[in-house]
Scaffold this active site. Structure first.
Site, PDB file in Angstrom:
ATOM      1  CG  ASP A   8      -1.818   1.185   1.310  1.00  0.00           C
ATOM      2  OD1 ASP A   8      -2.386   1.538   0.267  1.00  0.00           O
ATOM      3  OD2 ASP A   8      -1.942   1.778   2.389  1.00  0.00           O
TER       4      ASP A   8
ATOM      5  CG  ASP B 294      -1.588   7.606   0.592  1.00  0.00           C
ATOM      6  OD1 ASP B 294      -0.663   8.419   0.443  1.00  0.00           O
ATOM      7  OD2 ASP B 294      -2.497   7.456  -0.237  1.00  0.00           O
TER       8      ASP B 294
ATOM      9  CE  LYS C 100      -5.396  -0.874  -1.186  1.00  0.00           C
ATOM     10  NZ  LYS C 100      -4.195  -0.336  -0.537  1.00  0.00           N
TER      11      LYS C 100
ATOM     12  CG  ASP D 164      -1.874   2.176   6.398  1.00  0.00           C
ATOM     13  OD1 ASP D 164      -2.222   1.766   5.260  1.00  0.00           O
ATOM     14  OD2 ASP D 164      -2.298   3.239   6.883  1.00  0.00           O
TER      15      ASP D 164
END
Length: 266
Positions: free
Chosen positions: A10, A12, A181, A206
């Site tokens: 991922d 960010d 996602k 995250d």
């Protein structure tokens, strides 16, 4: 089949945070590239093209090739191309989404489109949303790039695609199909891009509710970093667990061939 690991990241909260480099991310990317380890950076953000994102990442100190960036806009365009090649769409979104759809041969129109495609934008127009509602009610199929309800900004959370999708769903009674996602479809399309198999791939993210969940459902091993949304305590609230929990991607530097402390076969 090779046992060498591949990586999906991922963006960010994992590699960058509000356009600032997360310490160690540049070292990790350099290590992956030096060792020829296949990787792909994934983002549910559909605003930017891979070229735009590459430029933005370069400004943080991350050198990631365009072809190693996979967005929910690209995944949505690929999905629609397989569903209805050469179709038409009314798009609420930015250049990342319209460019991806144009590149697969889609026509942008507000006259009897096959699909209404909702992406992320910083300037949601009441007029555009009203048009989308009327087209969905008239029979256009409803697609959204991702279900994220909010996005980050320096001033605080912003309404994102999922929040606007809920508005359109409420007004039409039609639930959208979300491509990004946690739909494992996005993971699988990214795997195909790098010619990887789920058994030999790690998803590093995250968020438990998107990154880890989609990784698990796509059959990947998962690594949760604590540098973004989900913390160690919130992670415990979910009925599923990541394979590994680490503080940040800096903990992967020097161990990309074997992040679990096991000897990889080559």
């Amino acid at each position: 089949m090779s046992n060498e690991l591949n990586y999906l990241f991922d963006m960010d909260g994992v590699l960058v945070r509000e356009e600032h480099l997360i310490p160690g991310a540049d070292e990790l990317v350099a290590e992956l590239r030096e060792n020829g380890i296949p990787f792909m950076v994934l983002t549910n953000n559909s605003i930017y093209t891979p070229r735009d994102l590459r430029a933005r990442l370069l400004n943080t100190g991350l050198d990631i090739p365009e072809e190693s960036i996979w967005t929910s806009a690209l995944a949505t365009a690929q999905f629609l191309q397989t569903q209805r090649p050469g179709g038409s769409a009314y798009v609420v979104g930015e250049s990342g989404l319209t460019t991806a759809l144009h590149n697969v041969g889609y026509v942008m129109t507000d006259r009897n489109p096959d699909y209404v495609v909702l992406g992320e934008t910083r300037t949601y127009s009441f007029e555009a949303i009203t048009r989308a509602i009327r087209l969905v009610r008239a029979g256009a199929r409803f697609i959204a790039t991702n279900p994220d309800e909010t996005g980050p900004s320096a001033e605080g959370p912003l309404p994102a695609t999922g929040a606007v999708a809920a508005l359109i769903e409420k007004a039409t009674g039609r639930r959208p199909y979300f491509v990004g996602k946690p739909n494992p479809l996005m993971m699988r399309s990214a795997l195909r891009r790098i010619g990887a198999h789920s058994e030999n791939t790690l998803m590093v993210g995250d968020r438990m509710d998107t990154d880890v969940l989609s990784g698990l459902e796509a059959g990947l091993q998962t690594v949760l970093v604590l540098s973004g949304i989900s913390g160690r305590e919130t992670a415990e609230e979910f009925p599923f667990r990541p394979t590994l929990v680490i503080d940040s991607v800096k903990d992967l530097v020097g161990s990309t061939l074997d992040p679990f402390g096991r000897r990889q076969e080559h």
